[in-house]
Design an enzyme around this catalytic site. Sequence first.
Site, PDB file in Angstrom:
ATOM      1  N   LYS A   1       0.856  -1.205   0.000  1.00  0.00           N
ATOM      2  CA  LYS A   1       0.000   0.000   0.000  1.00  0.00           C
ATOM      3  C   LYS A   1       0.881   1.241   0.000  1.00  0.00           C
ATOM      4  CE  LYS A   1      -1.464   1.677   4.069  1.00  0.00           C
ATOM      5  NZ  LYS A   1      -1.230   3.089   4.417  1.00  0.00           N
ATOM      6  N   ASN A   2       1.921   1.244   0.834  1.00  0.00           N
ATOM      7  CA  ASN A   2       2.720   2.462   1.011  1.00  0.00           C
ATOM      8  C   ASN A   2       3.694   2.711  -0.129  1.00  0.00           C
ATOM      9  OD1 ASN A   2       1.306   2.970   3.281  1.00  0.00           O
ATOM     10  ND2 ASN A   2       2.944   2.443   4.716  1.00  0.00           N
TER      11      ASN A   2
ATOM     12  N   CYS B   1      -4.154  12.556  13.180  1.00  0.00           N
ATOM     13  CA  CYS B   1      -4.895  11.288  13.267  1.00  0.00           C
ATOM     14  C   CYS B   1      -4.538  10.665  14.613  1.00  0.00           C
ATOM     15  CB  CYS B   1      -4.533  10.381  12.102  1.00  0.00           C
ATOM     16  SG  CYS B   1      -2.849   9.855  12.141  1.00  0.00           S
TER      17      CYS B   1
ATOM     18  N   ARG C   1       0.325  14.996  12.515  1.00  0.00           N
ATOM     19  CA  ARG C   1       0.949  14.607  11.244  1.00  0.00           C
ATOM     20  C   ARG C   1       1.312  15.883  10.464  1.00  0.00           C
ATOM     21  NH1 ARG C   1      -0.471   9.356  10.082  1.00  0.00           N
ATOM     22  NH2 ARG C   1       1.371   9.299   8.733  1.00  0.00           N
TER      23      ARG C   1
ATOM     24  N   ASP D   1       5.338   0.991  12.021  1.00  0.00           N
ATOM     25  CA  ASP D   1       4.107   0.357  11.540  1.00  0.00           C
ATOM     26  C   ASP D   1       3.966  -1.072  12.016  1.00  0.00           C
ATOM     27  OD1 ASP D   1       4.048   1.970   8.266  1.00  0.00           O
ATOM     28  OD2 ASP D   1       3.640   2.684  10.282  1.00  0.00           O
TER      29      ASP D   1
ATOM     30  N   ARG E   1      -8.428  -0.117   5.115  1.00  0.00           N
ATOM     31  CA  ARG E   1      -7.607   0.933   4.489  1.00  0.00           C
ATOM     32  C   ARG E   1      -6.291   0.354   3.971  1.00  0.00           C
ATOM     33  NH1 ARG E   1      -5.568   5.241   7.941  1.00  0.00           N
ATOM     34  NH2 ARG E   1      -4.308   5.384   6.061  1.00  0.00           N
TER      35      ARG E   1
HETATM   36  C1  EPZ Z   1       4.685   7.082   6.129  1.00  0.00           C
HETATM   37  O1  EPZ Z   1       3.904   8.150   6.622  1.00  0.00           O
HETATM   38  C2  EPZ Z   1       3.781   5.865   6.130  1.00  0.00           C
HETATM   39  N1  EPZ Z   1       2.612   6.115   5.287  1.00  0.00           N
HETATM   40  C3  EPZ Z   1       3.309   5.563   7.556  1.00  0.00           C
HETATM   41  O2  EPZ Z   1       2.560   4.348   7.508  1.00  0.00           O
HETATM   42  C4  EPZ Z   1       4.539   5.339   8.438  1.00  0.00           C
HETATM   43  O3  EPZ Z   1       4.118   5.121   9.769  1.00  0.00           O
HETATM   44  C5  EPZ Z   1       5.450   6.574   8.368  1.00  0.00           C
HETATM   45  O4  EPZ Z   1       5.815   6.835   6.996  1.00  0.00           O
HETATM   46  C6  EPZ Z   1       6.745   6.380   9.157  1.00  0.00           C
HETATM   47  O5  EPZ Z   1       7.423   5.249   8.671  1.00  0.00           O
HETATM   48  C7  EPZ Z   1       2.725   6.002   3.954  1.00  0.00           C
HETATM   49  O6  EPZ Z   1       3.790   5.715   3.422  1.00  0.00           O
HETATM   50  C8  EPZ Z   1       1.469   6.232   3.149  1.00  0.00           C
HETATM   51  P1  EPZ Z   1       6.660  10.558   8.022  1.00  0.00           P
HETATM   52  P2  EPZ Z   1       4.467   9.668   6.536  1.00  0.00           P
HETATM   53  O7  EPZ Z   1       6.513  11.836   7.295  1.00  0.00           O
HETATM   54  O8  EPZ Z   1       5.376   9.817   5.383  1.00  0.00           O
HETATM   55  C9  EPZ Z   1       7.380  13.779  11.363  1.00  0.00           C
HETATM   56  C10 EPZ Z   1       0.704   2.959   7.839  1.00  0.00           C
HETATM   57  O9  EPZ Z   1       0.349   2.428   8.902  1.00  0.00           O
HETATM   58  N2  EPZ Z   1       7.139  14.759  10.290  1.00  0.00           N
HETATM   59  O10 EPZ Z   1       7.769   9.630   7.637  1.00  0.00           O
HETATM   60  O11 EPZ Z   1       3.293  10.574   6.627  1.00  0.00           O
HETATM   61  C11 EPZ Z   1       6.125  12.983  11.724  1.00  0.00           C
HETATM   62  O12 EPZ Z   1       5.361  13.685  12.678  1.00  0.00           O
HETATM   63  C12 EPZ Z   1       1.152   4.403   7.845  1.00  0.00           C
HETATM   64  O13 EPZ Z   1       0.775   2.371   6.730  1.00  0.00           O
HETATM   65  C13 EPZ Z   1       7.399  16.114  10.544  1.00  0.00           C
HETATM   66  O14 EPZ Z   1       7.803  16.481  11.638  1.00  0.00           O
HETATM   67  O15 EPZ Z   1       5.291   9.764   7.881  1.00  0.00           O
HETATM   68  C14 EPZ Z   1       6.700  11.700  12.276  1.00  0.00           C
HETATM   69  O16 EPZ Z   1       7.048  11.886  13.637  1.00  0.00           O
HETATM   70  C15 EPZ Z   1       0.881   5.088   9.165  1.00  0.00           C
HETATM   71  N3  EPZ Z   1       7.190  17.017   9.547  1.00  0.00           N
HETATM   72  C16 EPZ Z   1       7.977  11.506  11.474  1.00  0.00           C
HETATM   73  O17 EPZ Z   1       8.281  12.772  10.888  1.00  0.00           O
HETATM   74  C17 EPZ Z   1       6.754  16.632   8.293  1.00  0.00           C
HETATM   75  O18 EPZ Z   1       6.619  17.517   7.403  1.00  0.00           O
HETATM   76  C18 EPZ Z   1       7.842  10.487  10.353  1.00  0.00           C
HETATM   77  O19 EPZ Z   1       6.702  10.850   9.599  1.00  0.00           O
HETATM   78  C19 EPZ Z   1       6.501  15.264   8.062  1.00  0.00           C
HETATM   79  C20 EPZ Z   1       6.707  14.350   9.072  1.00  0.00           C
END
Ligand code: EPZ
Length: 423
Positions: free
Chosen positions: A22-23, A115, A120, A310, A402
């Site tokens: 999915k990701n 969420c 996020r 995850d 989802r």
């Molecule tokens: C991806 O989300 C995945 N989703 C998430 O999987 C996964 O948990 C996450 O990466 C971390 O591995 C998809 O790929 C669709 P991040 P993403 O930006 O990219 C902070 C699932 O269960 N951050 O890597 O949205 C954020 O708060 C989902 O399949 C900022 O501070 O996550 C977090 O602490 C849930 N500023 C960390 O970085 C930003 O602009 C990692 O978030 C963006 C993120």
Amino acid sequence: MDKLIVTGGATLKGSINISGSKNASLPILAATILAEDSCIIRRVPDVSDTNYMIQILNKLGVHVERSSGTVRTNPENIISEAPYDLVRKMRASICIMGPLLARTGRAKVSLPGGCVIGDRPIDLHIKGLEALGATVEMEGGDITLTAPEGGLVGATINMRGKSGPTVLGTDNVMMAATLAKGTTVIESAACEPEVIDLADFLNSIGAKITGAGTRTITIEGVERLGGIEHHVIADRIEGGTFMIAGVMASEGITLNRVSRNELKSVEKVLLDAGHIVEFNEAGDSVYVAPGKDPKGFQIITEPYPGFPTDMQAQFSALAVITPGISVIEDTVFPQRFMHCAEMKRMGADMQVDNGQAVIKGGKPLSGAPVMASDLRASAALVLAGLCADGDTHISRLYHIDRGYEHIDEKLLQLGAKVARVRE
Ligand code: EPZ
């Protein structure tokens, strides 16, 4: 709304095929906005997140056809405004920002809400796209990015946030940079396999990306991107989830179409906890079974190649039935412990504080009505239900749908006693 009734005590056996990721599918589908020719994407899982993304692409003027796991896209006249009602349903839709900006010079999307797993933010996405020359306006919950007259211009950008790299932030900037003038260097890039798969897709339609899978990704801008046929990688999180089902509730099951290289941290924890994990020579099939003397374990989640956030909820379910103390800390999403309150209703002994769960395992679980809260927490409740005495009714099944393709059918194929019923 559907719910899943899981009757504990069944012994899983046999084998299943793990679906496409999915990701990886979501950013690759978004990246078809950049392609001026048609693309064929295979192994796209039939989950609601990919269904939403396909609806968004259709509304943006990308003609999309889907037949089982294959999605065909054809860019017609791309518009730059994403449909609010769809974008707000799925945070990951934020990854259309980069390709839309690069392709049309403008991108208007609704800001993703938070969420249950935590805040996020998208500040790093914005920082990266501004570094390429975009101007940003926020109004009424929408964000509008506009490229300079002459188009985006390559830059060197450090994308590290307080919690480390950002997966979709890296994706957004990488996609936007493919059509920028000159060279872009993304430092502190995310290394997840899904980022590599996106880079492979982009390179196959004519982009010039090197370093994907390392902390430094370099993108040489090009004038135009074509079309291609691409096979999405296996879903390592679905694979890891079923590996845990195998060590919790089976006499041994086999999972096919996995990729050992992306499951190393999951394999290590399961082996250290005393379980059986045997990959075949090719590393695309794995046999898992409960160990004779399972023991508690410690997990600290980190950005890839560290232990994946995850997978921590699913390991909490294993910890609950494992005699001894287990400690699970999530440094990426410290609030991602919604599943614990529900598991306590089933008799689990868990203390959650400050991003860490301390679990005293080994007490019997009893089935109970529980509520799914987010994708991976819901999967953890299914795992706990497999080992509970009696029936566990998991409501709000849409959370699981989802990101897990036909999870009830796969569990039934393994001999689990599960039933999807309309609430
Ligand atoms: C991806 O989300 C995945 N989703 C998430 O999987 C996964 O948990 C996450 O990466 C971390 O591995 C998809 O790929 C669709 P991040 P993403 O930006 O990219 C902070 C699932 O269960 N951050 O890597 O949205 C954020 O708060 C989902 O399949 C900022 O501070 O996550 C977090 O602490 C849930 N500023 C960390 O970085 C930003 O602009 C990692 O978030 C963006 C993120």
